[in-house]
Design an enzyme around this catalytic site. Structure first.
Site, PDB file in Angstrom:
ATOM      1  N   LYS A 164      56.383 -69.026  10.240  1.00  0.00           N
ATOM      2  CA  LYS A 164      57.006 -70.318   9.992  1.00  0.00           C
ATOM      3  C   LYS A 164      58.418 -70.298  10.581  1.00  0.00           C
ATOM      4  CE  LYS A 164      53.745 -72.287   7.457  1.00  0.00           C
ATOM      5  NZ  LYS A 164      53.147 -73.601   7.756  1.00  0.00           N
ATOM      6  N   LYS A 263      42.037 -79.231  10.037  1.00  0.00           N
ATOM      7  CA  LYS A 263      42.009 -79.000   8.593  1.00  0.00           C
ATOM      8  C   LYS A 263      41.107 -80.054   7.962  1.00  0.00           C
ATOM      9  CE  LYS A 263      46.573 -76.867   8.210  1.00  0.00           C
ATOM     10  NZ  LYS A 263      47.981 -77.047   7.796  1.00  0.00           N
TER      11      LYS A 263
END
Length: 370
Positions: A164, A263
């Site tokens: 991240k 997703k």
């Protein structure tokens, strides 16, 4: 015809083994909604609503999803009849957006239908793999902790890691990790932390040989991403920008990305996820299955989806034990030598750990569709 007798919603909560941090939020306790669909013959299908407790990833939350399921989507199923789960998306699209709420219900019906047909969900979707490759997310801002986590994950066989990043924490994170792991397959996830003003900074990431950079620009953008992709060598992967099949089609046509993270929750269910996979396969765009800090039910749906032939990049599908002391499925998802076996049993191929589910349940409500 699929005759649904009852639908039960379980609002559950469990503490993560380790906090999961991005520049937007730190998650310690994971809430979710488990959707249980029971037909007249006693078959049961399970889905999972993967929205977070606050709207940091999308506009949906656990609370808004419960509201939409209870007050709109479940009553809609009571009025309409369906013969196949691929009809559910069109039916629910009477109401706009709310993709994660839709996906929780739609995936439960896919599981139910597969069990009724005595087929694995993977086979029903057209999956061809017997095992899928597994990647993992490093959710910490500490370089020392990140390196320690990566060493542990590599020992477990994970085939790539995702870091991240944000403008104040990118090169200073990636550089020491690349130095420590020169051959590691690394992708960076920005969660929309950058703008086109940061082009030079993003260009600087090219030197580290990243697999991709995920969603560097605004969560709802495909235009600026096309501009950025022309300026950088690192493939752009779109995540939050792809909410519908049309989003994927337009992004591909504009050249906004070279990779799409699919997703199930973000795109509203398995039907749309499969359509995006099919389009990407046709257009030569790489796809992989993204994760949402799921419990075992959503993880099982992800495994079935990732068994489709176009998913060639290791997804964010890791072992249950990475997140939970005890998951809500039996057996728990395990990773061996970097791979997860695709279940062959009916439906999602996992049983429900009823004890763990009940222990984690904060609130429960059932609805009769008779």
């Amino acid at each position: 015809m699929i005759k649904i007798k009852t639908i039960t919603l379980y609002l559950i909560s469990k503490r993560l083994k380790l906090p999961f941090s991005t520049h937007l939020e730190t998650v310690n306790d994971r809430e979710a909604i488990i959707v249980e669909v029971t037909d007249h013959q006693g078959f049961q299908g399970y889905g999972e609503v993967v929205a977070f407790s606050s709207p940091w990833y999308t506009e949906e939350t656990v609370s808004t999803c419960f509201h939409m399921l209870k007050d709109y989507f479940i009553p809609l199923l009571k009025k309409e009849s369906i013969t196949h789960p691929n009809e559910v998306t069109a039916l629910l699209n009477k109401y706009k957006r709310n993709q994660m709420a839709k996906a929780g219900l739609e995936t439960a019906i896919w599981d139910l239908f597969a069990k009724r047909q005595q087929m694995s969900l993977s086979s029903l979707l057209g999956g061809s793999k017997t095992k899928i490759s597994s990647g993992v997310v490093v959710g910490t801002s500490s370089i020392k902790d990140a390196i320690s986590q990566i060493e542990s994950y590599l020992a477990d066989g994970y085939q790539r890691v995702k870091l991240k990043i944000s403008p104040d924490h990118d090169i200073n994170l990636i550089e020491p990790i690349r130095k420590q792991f020169p051959n590691l397959s690394i992708m960076a996830d920005a969660n929309s932390a950058y703008s086109l003003k940061d082009i030079d900074r993003l260009k600087a990431l090219d030197q580290y040989g990243l697999l991709m950079i995920e969603q560097p620009l605004a969560h709802d953008d495909i235009i600026d991403h096309a501009t950025l992709q022309k300026e950088i060598q690192t493939p752009i992967c779109l995540d939050e920008s792809i909410v519908t099949y049309e989003d994927a089609r337009k992004a591909i046509e504009l050249g906004s990305c070279q990779v799409i993270n699919v997703k199930i929750g973000r795109v509203g269910g398995l039907q749309t996820a499969k359509q995006i996979h099919d389009l990407a396969l046709q257009k030569g765009i790489d796809v992989w299955v993204g994760g949402m800090l799921e419990f075992g039910i959503s993880r099982a749906h992800n495994i079935a989806l990732a068994s489709l032939p176009g998913f060639t990049i290791p997804g964010d599908i890791s072992a249950s034990s990475r997140y939970w002391d005890e998951d809500i499925t039996l057996p728990e998802v395990t990773v061996e030598n970097g791979y997860i076996e695709v279940p062959k049993g009916p439906g999602i191929g996992f049983d429900i750990n009823k004890f763990s589910l009940e222990k984690s349940t904060v609130f429960k409500e059932s609805f009769s569709l008779i």
